[in-house]
Write an enzyme that holds these catalytic residues in place. Structure first.
Site, mmCIF file in Angstrom:
data_model
loop_
_atom_site.group_PDB
_atom_site.id
_atom_site.type_symbol
_atom_site.label_atom_id
_atom_site.label_comp_id
_atom_site.label_asym_id
_atom_site.label_seq_id
_atom_site.Cartn_x
_atom_site.Cartn_y
_atom_site.Cartn_z
ATOM 1 N N GLN A 89 -4.443 -2.688 1.261
ATOM 2 C CA GLN A 89 -3.903 -3.135 -0.022
ATOM 3 C C GLN A 89 -3.732 -1.923 -0.937
ATOM 4 O O GLN A 89 -3.129 -2.024 -2.004
ATOM 5 C CB GLN A 89 -4.854 -4.129 -0.694
ATOM 6 C CG GLN A 89 -5.106 -5.382 0.122
ATOM 7 C CD GLN A 89 -6.188 -6.241 -0.486
ATOM 8 O OE1 GLN A 89 -5.928 -7.149 -1.261
ATOM 9 N NE2 GLN A 89 -7.440 -5.920 -0.152
ATOM 10 N N VAL A 91 -2.552 1.737 -2.316
ATOM 11 C CA VAL A 91 -1.237 2.414 -2.381
ATOM 12 C C VAL A 91 -1.426 3.932 -2.487
ATOM 13 O O VAL A 91 -0.468 4.666 -2.716
ATOM 14 C CB VAL A 91 -0.416 1.876 -3.582
ATOM 15 C CG1 VAL A 91 -0.056 0.406 -3.363
ATOM 16 C CG2 VAL A 91 -1.156 2.054 -4.910
ATOM 17 N N HIS A 106 0.886 -3.577 0.138
ATOM 18 C CA HIS A 106 1.236 -3.532 -1.296
ATOM 19 C C HIS A 106 2.083 -2.325 -1.623
ATOM 20 O O HIS A 106 2.231 -1.961 -2.788
ATOM 21 C CB HIS A 106 -0.040 -3.540 -2.153
ATOM 22 C CG HIS A 106 -0.716 -4.874 -2.134
ATOM 23 N ND1 HIS A 106 -2.002 -5.054 -2.606
ATOM 24 C CD2 HIS A 106 -0.315 -6.092 -1.690
ATOM 25 C CE1 HIS A 106 -2.344 -6.329 -2.462
ATOM 26 N NE2 HIS A 106 -1.339 -6.977 -1.893
ATOM 27 N N CYS A 117 19.611 -1.598 -5.475
ATOM 28 C CA CYS A 117 20.129 -1.759 -4.095
ATOM 29 C C CYS A 117 19.025 -1.769 -3.049
ATOM 30 O O CYS A 117 19.307 -1.810 -1.841
ATOM 31 C CB CYS A 117 21.125 -0.630 -3.802
ATOM 32 S SG CYS A 117 20.323 0.957 -3.466
ATOM 33 N N GLY A 172 -14.265 -3.037 1.089
ATOM 34 C CA GLY A 172 -13.972 -2.627 -0.291
ATOM 35 C C GLY A 172 -12.911 -3.457 -0.973
ATOM 36 O O GLY A 172 -12.098 -2.922 -1.725
ATOM 37 N N ALA A 216 -19.047 2.457 0.614
ATOM 38 C CA ALA A 216 -18.212 2.622 1.812
ATOM 39 C C ALA A 216 -18.460 3.968 2.493
ATOM 40 O O ALA A 216 -18.434 4.065 3.721
ATOM 41 C CB ALA A 216 -16.739 2.501 1.409
#
Ligand code: APR
Ligand code: ZN
Length: 229
Positions: A89, A91, A106, A117, A172, A216
């Protein structure tokens, strides 16, 4: 390892790389209104504000260093390249920086998209409402990220992976945003065992067979080591 491993990652994976999460008390949504910076309506209303928000995050992500969690997932994927699928998720591009491949449901801060376009290209570090589209040349560039109310990328591919995975891990992520928060149910329906790795219990913790509670940068390398043992 028999069978496919699908790993869903969220902002908590990059928290120890200095990138803010969304819903922790000092998170991005405590400082910015989602409707202003993460919806098509907000972009139409004030594109400069949206570009400022993503320009700052793009520079921060480009400067962010990997943490041991990113490296451990890249090591796992390198060990079982055909079985380990990372769906992120995030970016921030840190999975790629660690040498892993991920499906960016995402989108990506490093990409730009044309609102006129739909062409996509490598985003310049700073974008403005006047940034021209290289394909149709209209000043309609937007960050190539998925906003609330828009369809995430790669959903068919992700559904196929979940339908035949034997292990699903969510790392996470607060489990508050769908469709990602529902992936654990799809994996369970496919008979997969499921594990959640997070600093704390989440809204979807009870859907998981097991969990590892901790940062993590420690919990992910430990988990990967247990898989590779
Ligand atoms: N280690 C592990 N987990 C952590 C850490 C850490 N160091 N720090 C925070 N977390 C956990 C939090 O406990 C929380 O469950 O990461 C999660 C972050 O949750 P969110 O901020 O909601 O981020 P995420 O779940 O990725 O958000 C999903 O919402 O706003 C949209 O598009 C945005 O992709 C984002 C989506
Ligand atoms: Zn265009």
């Amino acid at each position: 390892m028999a069978g496919k491993i699908v790993i869903l990652t969220g902002a908590g994976l990059s928290a120890e790389s200095g990138l803010g999460t969304f819903r922790d008390e000092d998170g991005l949504w405590a400082r910015h209104r989602i409707e202003d910076v993460a919806t098509p309506q907000g972009f139409a209303r004030n594109p400069q504000l949206v570009h400022d928000f993503y320009n700052a995050r793009r520079v921060q992500a480009a400067d962010a260093s990997l943490n041991p969690a990113h490296l451990a997932l890249a090591q796992l994927q390198e060990h079982w390249p055909d079985e380990v699928v990372i769906v992120t998720q995030n970016v921030d591009g840190l999975h790629e920086k660690a040498g892993a491949q991920a499906l960016h449901m995402h989108g990506e801060l490093s990409r730009a998209r044309c609102a006129a376009c739909d062409a996509t290209w490598q985003a310049p570090p700073q974008m403005t409402p006047q940034t021209p589209c290289p394909a149709c040349h209209s000043p309609a560039a937007r960050p190539d990220v998925v906003w609330f109310g828009e369809i995430p990328y790669h959903m068919d591919q992700i559904a196929d992976h979940l339908a035949d995975c034997s292990l699903f891990a969510a790392i996470g992520t607060s489990g508050q945003v769908y469709p990602a928060a529902g992936f654990v149910q799809e994996a369970r329906a496919a008979g997969a065992s499921t594990i959640e790795i997070n600093l704390e219990i989440t809204d979807v913790s009870r859907a998981f067979d097991s969990r590892r509670i901790g940062p993590a940068s420690q919990a992910v390398p430990d988990w990967v080591a247990s898989l590779l043992a």
